[in-house]
Design a protein around this motif. Structure first.
Motif, PDB file in Angstrom:
ATOM      1  N   ALA A  13       6.820  -2.535   0.386  1.00 21.01           N
ATOM      2  CA  ALA A  13       5.679  -2.356  -0.513  1.00 21.01           C
ATOM      3  C   ALA A  13       4.378  -2.316   0.286  1.00 21.01           C
ATOM      4  CB  ALA A  13       5.644  -3.475  -1.556  1.00 21.01           C
ATOM      5  N   GLU A  14       4.257  -3.167   1.282  1.00 21.44           N
ATOM      6  CA  GLU A  14       3.046  -3.170   2.123  1.00 21.44           C
ATOM      7  C   GLU A  14       2.951  -1.885   2.927  1.00 21.44           C
ATOM      8  OE1 GLU A  14      -0.470  -4.116   4.101  1.00 21.44           O
ATOM      9  OE2 GLU A  14       0.384  -4.729   2.179  1.00 21.44           O
ATOM     10  N   THR A  15       4.067  -1.425   3.456  1.00 22.61           N
ATOM     11  CA  THR A  15       4.078  -0.160   4.201  1.00 22.61           C
ATOM     12  C   THR A  15       3.670   0.993   3.291  1.00 22.61           C
ATOM     13  OG1 THR A  15       5.789  -0.952   5.700  1.00 22.61           O
ATOM     14  CG2 THR A  15       5.537   1.439   5.516  1.00 22.61           C
ATOM     15  N   ILE A  16       4.219   1.032   2.085  1.00 25.95           N
ATOM     16  CA  ILE A  16       3.876   2.087   1.125  1.00 25.95           C
ATOM     17  C   ILE A  16       2.392   2.024   0.786  1.00 25.95           C
ATOM     18  CG2 ILE A  16       4.205   2.829  -1.278  1.00 25.95           C
ATOM     19  CD1 ILE A  16       7.203   2.043  -0.868  1.00 25.95           C
ATOM     20  N   ARG A  17       1.852   0.831   0.581  1.00 27.68           N
ATOM     21  CA  ARG A  17       0.432   0.689   0.266  1.00 27.68           C
ATOM     22  C   ARG A  17      -0.429   1.236   1.403  1.00 27.68           C
ATOM     23  NH1 ARG A  17      -3.602  -1.625   1.833  1.00 27.68           N
ATOM     24  NH2 ARG A  17      -2.550  -3.017   3.249  1.00 27.68           N
ATOM     25  N   ARG A  18      -0.056   0.912   2.642  1.00 28.53           N
ATOM     26  CA  ARG A  18      -0.830   1.404   3.791  1.00 28.53           C
ATOM     27  C   ARG A  18      -0.739   2.924   3.912  1.00 28.53           C
ATOM     28  NH1 ARG A  18       1.285  -1.269   8.717  1.00 28.53           N
ATOM     29  NH2 ARG A  18       3.079  -1.600   7.416  1.00 28.53           N
ATOM     30  N   GLY A  56     -14.923   5.506  -5.415  1.00 25.28           N
ATOM     31  CA  GLY A  56     -15.346   4.470  -4.484  1.00 25.28           C
ATOM     32  C   GLY A  56     -14.150   3.893  -3.746  1.00 25.28           C
ATOM     33  N   PRO A  57     -14.407   3.150  -2.678  1.00 23.24           N
ATOM     34  CA  PRO A  57     -13.308   2.560  -1.906  1.00 23.24           C
ATOM     35  C   PRO A  57     -12.381   1.702  -2.760  1.00 23.24           C
ATOM     36  CG  PRO A  57     -15.379   2.327  -0.734  1.00 23.24           C
ATOM     37  CD  PRO A  57     -15.713   2.875  -2.083  1.00 23.24           C
ATOM     38  N   ASP A  58     -12.933   0.928  -3.674  1.00 24.31           N
ATOM     39  CA  ASP A  58     -12.089   0.077  -4.528  1.00 24.31           C
ATOM     40  C   ASP A  58     -11.176   0.901  -5.416  1.00 24.31           C
ATOM     41  OD1 ASP A  58     -13.206  -2.167  -3.421  1.00 24.31           O
ATOM     42  OD2 ASP A  58     -14.577  -2.546  -5.080  1.00 24.31           O
ATOM     43  N   GLN A  59     -11.676   2.033  -5.895  1.00 20.18           N
ATOM     44  CA  GLN A  59     -10.856   2.899  -6.741  1.00 20.18           C
ATOM     45  C   GLN A  59      -9.715   3.516  -5.939  1.00 20.18           C
ATOM     46  OE1 GLN A  59     -14.393   5.096  -8.013  1.00 20.18           O
ATOM     47  NE2 GLN A  59     -13.615   4.886 -10.119  1.00 20.18           N
ATOM     48  N   VAL A  60     -10.010   3.948  -4.714  1.00 20.92           N
ATOM     49  CA  VAL A  60      -8.970   4.530  -3.854  1.00 20.92           C
ATOM     50  C   VAL A  60      -7.923   3.478  -3.515  1.00 20.92           C
ATOM     51  CG1 VAL A  60      -8.497   5.595  -1.611  1.00 20.92           C
ATOM     52  CG2 VAL A  60     -10.519   6.285  -2.922  1.00 20.92           C
ATOM     53  N   LEU A  61      -8.373   2.272  -3.184  1.00 18.22           N
ATOM     54  CA  LEU A  61      -7.431   1.195  -2.859  1.00 18.22           C
ATOM     55  C   LEU A  61      -6.582   0.811  -4.066  1.00 18.22           C
ATOM     56  CD1 LEU A  61      -9.646  -1.050  -0.570  1.00 18.22           C
ATOM     57  CD2 LEU A  61      -7.819   0.523   0.102  1.00 18.22           C
ATOM     58  N   ALA A  62      -7.151   0.848  -5.260  1.00 24.78           N
ATOM     59  CA  ALA A  62      -6.377   0.551  -6.466  1.00 24.78           C
ATOM     60  C   ALA A  62      -5.292   1.596  -6.680  1.00 24.78           C
ATOM     61  CB  ALA A  62      -7.297   0.470  -7.683  1.00 24.78           C
ATOM     62  N   LEU A  63      -5.632   2.853  -6.453  1.00 25.30           N
ATOM     63  CA  LEU A  63      -4.646   3.927  -6.602  1.00 25.30           C
ATOM     64  C   LEU A  63      -3.534   3.775  -5.567  1.00 25.30           C
ATOM     65  CD1 LEU A  63      -3.984   6.491  -8.199  1.00 25.30           C
ATOM     66  CD2 LEU A  63      -5.364   7.768  -6.549  1.00 25.30           C
ATOM     67  N   ALA A  64      -3.891   3.309  -4.379  1.00 22.63           N
ATOM     68  CA  ALA A  64      -2.913   3.150  -3.302  1.00 22.63           C
ATOM     69  C   ALA A  64      -1.923   2.028  -3.571  1.00 22.63           C
ATOM     70  CB  ALA A  64      -3.636   2.901  -1.981  1.00 22.63           C
ATOM     71  N   GLN A  65      -2.188   1.177  -4.540  1.00 23.93           N
ATOM     72  CA  GLN A  65      -1.313   0.045  -4.848  1.00 23.93           C
ATOM     73  C   GLN A  65      -0.044   0.443  -5.596  1.00 23.93           C
ATOM     74  OE1 GLN A  65      -1.638  -3.135  -3.857  1.00 23.93           O
ATOM     75  NE2 GLN A  65      -3.486  -2.577  -2.754  1.00 23.93           N
ATOM     76  N   LEU A  66       0.063   1.704  -5.984  1.00 17.97           N
ATOM     77  CA  LEU A  66       1.267   2.140  -6.694  1.00 17.97           C
ATOM     78  C   LEU A  66       2.505   1.775  -5.869  1.00 17.97           C
ATOM     79  CD1 LEU A  66      -0.051   5.579  -7.918  1.00 17.97           C
ATOM     80  CD2 LEU A  66       0.378   3.551  -9.313  1.00 17.97           C
ATOM     81  N   PRO A  67       3.603   1.400  -6.517  1.00 20.83           N
ATOM     82  CA  PRO A  67       4.762   0.889  -5.778  1.00 20.83           C
ATOM     83  C   PRO A  67       5.645   1.958  -5.139  1.00 20.83           C
ATOM     84  CG  PRO A  67       5.205   0.822  -8.114  1.00 20.83           C
ATOM     85  CD  PRO A  67       3.780   1.273  -7.966  1.00 20.83           C
ATOM     86  N   VAL A  68       5.215   3.203  -5.176  1.00 18.66           N
ATOM     87  CA  VAL A  68       5.970   4.287  -4.551  1.00 18.66           C
ATOM     88  C   VAL A  68       5.010   5.142  -3.736  1.00 18.66           C
ATOM     89  CG1 VAL A  68       7.729   4.422  -6.361  1.00 18.66           C
ATOM     90  CG2 VAL A  68       5.664   5.815  -6.544  1.00 18.66           C
TER      91      VAL A  68
END
Length: 115
Positions: A13-18, A56-68
């Motif tokens: 999950a961490e790898t996918i988020r990165r 914004g950066p927070d919005q991009v990071l939130a989108l990146a949290q998807l589990p796939v």
């Protein structure tokens, strides 16, 4: 929620988020140069490329949290047959600019056929 089908689910999950974060930030940088380029190079739809321009950066990071992974392998089978050989062998020609260009054209062509 992350699947527990693998013992390393949290690591994956961490790898996918990165990966998602890097993908979206790179697509955003490309969109800042040219939305059509971002669409072609990263395979993102126009609405996402345009959203990334103002996100914004927070919005991009939130989108990146998807589990796939939010991107897919875009190499069509013909391109994979060119660069992926049995037993992990890599053809010497993969370093050739013509092979790289041909593979990219196959990937872009396949992406446009799916739309």
């Amino acid at each position: 929620m992350v699947s527990t089908l693998t013992l390393n689910a949290e690591n994956h999950a961490e790898t996918i988020r990165r990966l998602n974060t890097a993908f979206f930030l790179a697509a955003r940088d490309a969109a800042r140069e040219s939305v059509p380029f971002a669409m072609t190079a990263f395979g993102v739809p126009q609405v996402l490329a345009e959203w990334l321009l103002t996100a914004g950066p927070d919005q991009v990071l939130a989108l990146a949290q998807l589990p796939v992974c939010t991107f897919e392998v875009r190499l069509p089978s013909r391109a994979m047959e060119t660069v992926c050989l049995p037993g992990g062998r890599v053809p010497v020609e993969t370093d050739c600019p013509v092979v790289a260009m041909h593979t990219a054209l196959l990937a872009v062509g396949a992406a446009s056929e799916r739309r």
